[in-house]
Design a protein around this motif. Structure first.
Motif, PDB file in Angstrom:
ATOM      1  N   GLY A  12       0.981  -1.195  -0.141  1.00 52.60           N
ATOM      2  CA  GLY A  12      -0.079   0.232   0.070  1.00 52.60           C
ATOM      3  C   GLY A  12       0.838   1.144  -0.123  1.00 52.60           C
ATOM      4  N   VAL A  13       1.938   1.335   0.817  1.00 51.55           N
ATOM      5  CA  VAL A  13       2.803   2.358   0.800  1.00 51.55           C
ATOM      6  C   VAL A  13       3.563   2.652  -0.652  1.00 51.55           C
ATOM      7  N   LEU A  14       4.010   1.554  -1.325  1.00 49.04           N
ATOM      8  CA  LEU A  14       4.350   1.730  -2.720  1.00 49.04           C
ATOM      9  C   LEU A  14       3.581   1.950  -3.641  1.00 49.04           C
ATOM     10  N   ALA A  15       2.116   1.823  -3.489  1.00 53.04           N
ATOM     11  CA  ALA A  15       1.279   2.248  -4.274  1.00 53.04           C
ATOM     12  C   ALA A  15       1.038   3.668  -4.251  1.00 53.04           C
ATOM     13  N   ALA A  16       1.073   4.117  -2.828  1.00 55.65           N
ATOM     14  CA  ALA A  16       0.866   5.535  -2.559  1.00 55.65           C
ATOM     15  C   ALA A  16       1.885   6.451  -3.235  1.00 55.65           C
ATOM     16  N   PHE A  17       2.932   5.944  -2.946  1.00 50.49           N
ATOM     17  CA  PHE A  17       4.174   6.749  -3.683  1.00 50.49           C
ATOM     18  C   PHE A  17       4.053   6.760  -5.208  1.00 50.49           C
ATOM     19  N   ALA A  18       3.877   5.433  -5.574  1.00 55.68           N
ATOM     20  CA  ALA A  18       3.524   5.517  -7.025  1.00 55.68           C
ATOM     21  C   ALA A  18       2.512   6.372  -7.822  1.00 55.68           C
ATOM     22  N   LEU A  19       1.398   6.454  -6.995  1.00 53.34           N
ATOM     23  CA  LEU A  19       0.596   7.021  -7.573  1.00 53.34           C
ATOM     24  C   LEU A  19       0.816   8.671  -7.611  1.00 53.34           C
ATOM     25  N   ALA A  20       1.319   9.226  -6.306  1.00 51.71           N
ATOM     26  CA  ALA A  20       1.930  10.465  -6.115  1.00 51.71           C
ATOM     27  C   ALA A  20       3.088  10.814  -7.221  1.00 51.71           C
ATOM     28  N   TRP A  21       3.897   9.856  -7.458  1.00 47.98           N
ATOM     29  CA  TRP A  21       4.906  10.003  -8.511  1.00 47.98           C
ATOM     30  C   TRP A  21       4.534  10.261  -9.982  1.00 47.98           C
ATOM     31  N   LEU A  22       3.363   9.393 -10.303  1.00 44.53           N
ATOM     32  CA  LEU A  22       2.799   9.642 -11.599  1.00 44.53           C
ATOM     33  C   LEU A  22       1.944  10.624 -11.823  1.00 44.53           C
ATOM     34  N   LEU A  23       1.225  11.134 -10.640  1.00 47.36           N
ATOM     35  CA  LEU A  23       0.390  12.272 -10.653  1.00 47.36           C
ATOM     36  C   LEU A  23       0.980  13.670 -10.647  1.00 47.36           C
ATOM     37  N   ALA A  24       2.241  13.884  -9.756  1.00 42.36           N
ATOM     38  CA  ALA A  24       2.713  15.178  -9.744  1.00 42.36           C
ATOM     39  C   ALA A  24       3.335  15.836 -10.852  1.00 42.36           C
ATOM     40  N   PRO A  25       3.775  15.058 -11.953  1.00 38.72           N
ATOM     41  CA  PRO A  25       3.947  15.840 -13.089  1.00 38.72           C
ATOM     42  C   PRO A  25       3.048  16.520 -14.044  1.00 38.72           C
ATOM     43  N   VAL A  26       1.722  15.893 -13.742  1.00 41.02           N
ATOM     44  CA  VAL A  26       0.642  16.211 -14.914  1.00 41.02           C
ATOM     45  C   VAL A  26       0.469  17.831 -14.747  1.00 41.02           C
ATOM     46  N   ARG A  27       0.441  18.322 -16.188  1.00 38.86           N
ATOM     47  CA  ARG A  27       0.137  19.438 -16.162  1.00 38.86           C
ATOM     48  C   ARG A  27      -0.744  20.107 -16.949  1.00 38.86           C
ATOM     49  N   LEU A  28      -1.580  21.462 -17.056  1.00 41.23           N
ATOM     50  CA  LEU A  28      -2.416  21.741 -18.109  1.00 41.23           C
ATOM     51  C   LEU A  28      -2.226  23.188 -18.276  1.00 41.23           C
ATOM     52  N   ASP A  29      -2.769  23.520 -19.463  1.00 43.56           N
ATOM     53  CA  ASP A  29      -2.646  24.926 -19.732  1.00 43.56           C
ATOM     54  C   ASP A  29      -3.931  25.409 -19.533  1.00 43.56           C
ATOM     55  N   LEU A  30      -3.970  26.281 -18.538  1.00 39.52           N
ATOM     56  CA  LEU A  30      -5.420  26.922 -18.344  1.00 39.52           C
ATOM     57  C   LEU A  30      -5.858  27.876 -19.405  1.00 39.52           C
ATOM     58  N   PRO A  31      -7.248  27.924 -19.608  1.00 40.45           N
ATOM     59  CA  PRO A  31      -7.815  28.855 -20.601  1.00 40.45           C
ATOM     60  C   PRO A  31      -7.630  30.407 -20.179  1.00 40.45           C
ATOM     61  N   TRP A  32      -7.912  31.027 -21.206  1.00 39.03           N
ATOM     62  CA  TRP A  32      -8.090  32.564 -21.207  1.00 39.03           C
ATOM     63  C   TRP A  32      -6.472  33.193 -20.540  1.00 39.03           C
ATOM     64  N   GLY A  33      -5.629  32.650 -20.962  1.00 40.39           N
ATOM     65  CA  GLY A  33      -4.172  32.885 -20.501  1.00 40.39           C
ATOM     66  C   GLY A  33      -3.897  32.884 -19.159  1.00 40.39           C
ATOM     67  N   LEU A  34      -4.674  32.240 -18.289  1.00 35.47           N
ATOM     68  CA  LEU A  34      -4.468  32.368 -16.762  1.00 35.47           C
ATOM     69  C   LEU A  34      -3.073  31.960 -16.366  1.00 35.47           C
ATOM     70  N   HIS A  35      -2.707  30.704 -16.679  1.00 31.85           N
ATOM     71  CA  HIS A  35      -1.560  30.183 -16.488  1.00 31.85           C
ATOM     72  C   HIS A  35      -1.054  28.888 -17.367  1.00 31.85           C
ATOM     73  N   ASP A  36      -0.054  29.055 -17.907  1.00 30.87           N
ATOM     74  CA  ASP A  36       0.570  28.165 -18.804  1.00 30.87           C
ATOM     75  C   ASP A  36       1.190  27.103 -18.259  1.00 30.87           C
ATOM     76  N   ASP A  37       1.265  25.763 -18.278  1.00 35.91           N
ATOM     77  CA  ASP A  37       1.779  24.875 -17.629  1.00 35.91           C
ATOM     78  C   ASP A  37       1.525  24.670 -16.315  1.00 35.91           C
ATOM     79  N   PHE A  38       0.140  24.787 -15.845  1.00 37.68           N
ATOM     80  CA  PHE A  38      -0.346  24.723 -14.412  1.00 37.68           C
ATOM     81  C   PHE A  38      -0.129  23.240 -13.996  1.00 37.68           C
ATOM     82  N   GLN A  39       0.428  23.047 -12.874  1.00 38.38           N
ATOM     83  CA  GLN A  39       0.653  21.796 -12.244  1.00 38.38           C
ATOM     84  C   GLN A  39      -0.313  21.075 -11.724  1.00 38.38           C
TER      85      GLN A  39
END
Length: 256
Positions: free
Chosen positions: A89-116
């Motif tokens: 379970g500990v390994l699963a929690a770490f792996a999930l966080a490791w996979l999720l943390a780098p996910v980025r998104l460009d917000l609309p209307w120029g609010l924020h590029d590369d939003f984490q």
């Protein structure tokens, strides 16, 4: 161990390993800001294994999202104190966080590029868990406001300082099962393998749980004393990290 104890133990473990002031180990040296922010996130992550309990503290931390998450995790892990309370379970929690943390998104209307986005989600959830366990928030409105505010501020103003998020989540999950292992109930460390001893002892139980039951039952007087000591240690190290010499000055003033 109760929710407050888990959160306090998680935060204390984080500052012990990352702070460089007197009383800390400084194994992974970080800046005072990272020490303080990581302590909050790790406090929340130290509640994460209890996501298997649909009526536990974190189930009520960020409704209705937390309610849905805890029901799903409980069903997937086999119920309370099963899969999430193991090394797997500990390994699963770490792996999930490791996979999720780098996910980025460009917000609309120029609010924020590369939003984490991934980091934001992790911080929102962990802060909501910590705030609920420490009774900083009570109703759902304040829970959402505190968690979303903290997550947004972190990724907006200090995006380059969040590299430690997966480490914090994994450490918090491990500290949680360590805390539960200090009670007589123990934890199924090797889940899904649940080996049964030939002779049951307080350390190795017939149901495959392992324990070093120095705190007795969850919520005992011994646990309370232990958590108060951790609270004092946590306060001391954080104050010394953010304002070096302050604790000694206060102590000198009181003794004068």
């Amino acid at each position: 161990m109760m929710g407050h104890g888990h959160a306090t133990m998680g935060a204390a473990g984080w500052v012990a390993l990352t702070a460089t002031t007197t009383g800390a180990l400084g194994v992974i040296p970080m800046s005072p800001a990272e020490v303080a922010a990581g302590a909050v996130v790790t406090a929340g992550a130290a509640l994460l294994p209890d996501a298997d309990h649909h009526n536990g503290t974190i189930a009520h931390s960020l409704p209705p999202v937390s309610t849905v998450i805890t029901r799903a995790v409980g069903q997937a892990s086999g119920g309370h104190r099963h899969g999430t309370h193991s090394l797997l379970g500990v390994l699963a929690a770490f792996a999930l966080a490791w996979l999720l943390a780098p996910v980025r998104l460009d917000l609309p209307w120029g609010l924020h590029d590369d939003f984490q986005l991934g980091a934001w989600l992790l911080i929102v959830l962990m802060v909501s868990f910590a705030a609920k366990a420490l009774r900083i928030t009570r109703g759902w409105r304040t829970s959402w406001a505190v968690a979303v505010g903290a997550g947004t501020a972190a990724v907006w103003f200090a995006p380059e300082q969040l590299w430690w998020l997966p480490l914090s989540v994994g450490m918090g999950a491990f500290i949680h099962i360590l805390g539960d292992a200090l009670t007589i109930q123990g934890v199924p460390l090797l889940w899904p393998w649940r080996p049964s001893p030939a002779v049951e002892t307080p350390v190795w139980k017939k149901n495959g749980h392992f324990a070093i039951p120095v705190l007795g039952t969850a919520g005992s007087a011994r646990e309370w004393v232990f958590v108060v000591a951790l609270d004092l240690y946590l306060l001391w190290v954080l104050l010394e990290s953010l304002a070096p010499g302050l604790v000694m000055d206060i102590a000198a003033g009181l003794s004068a």
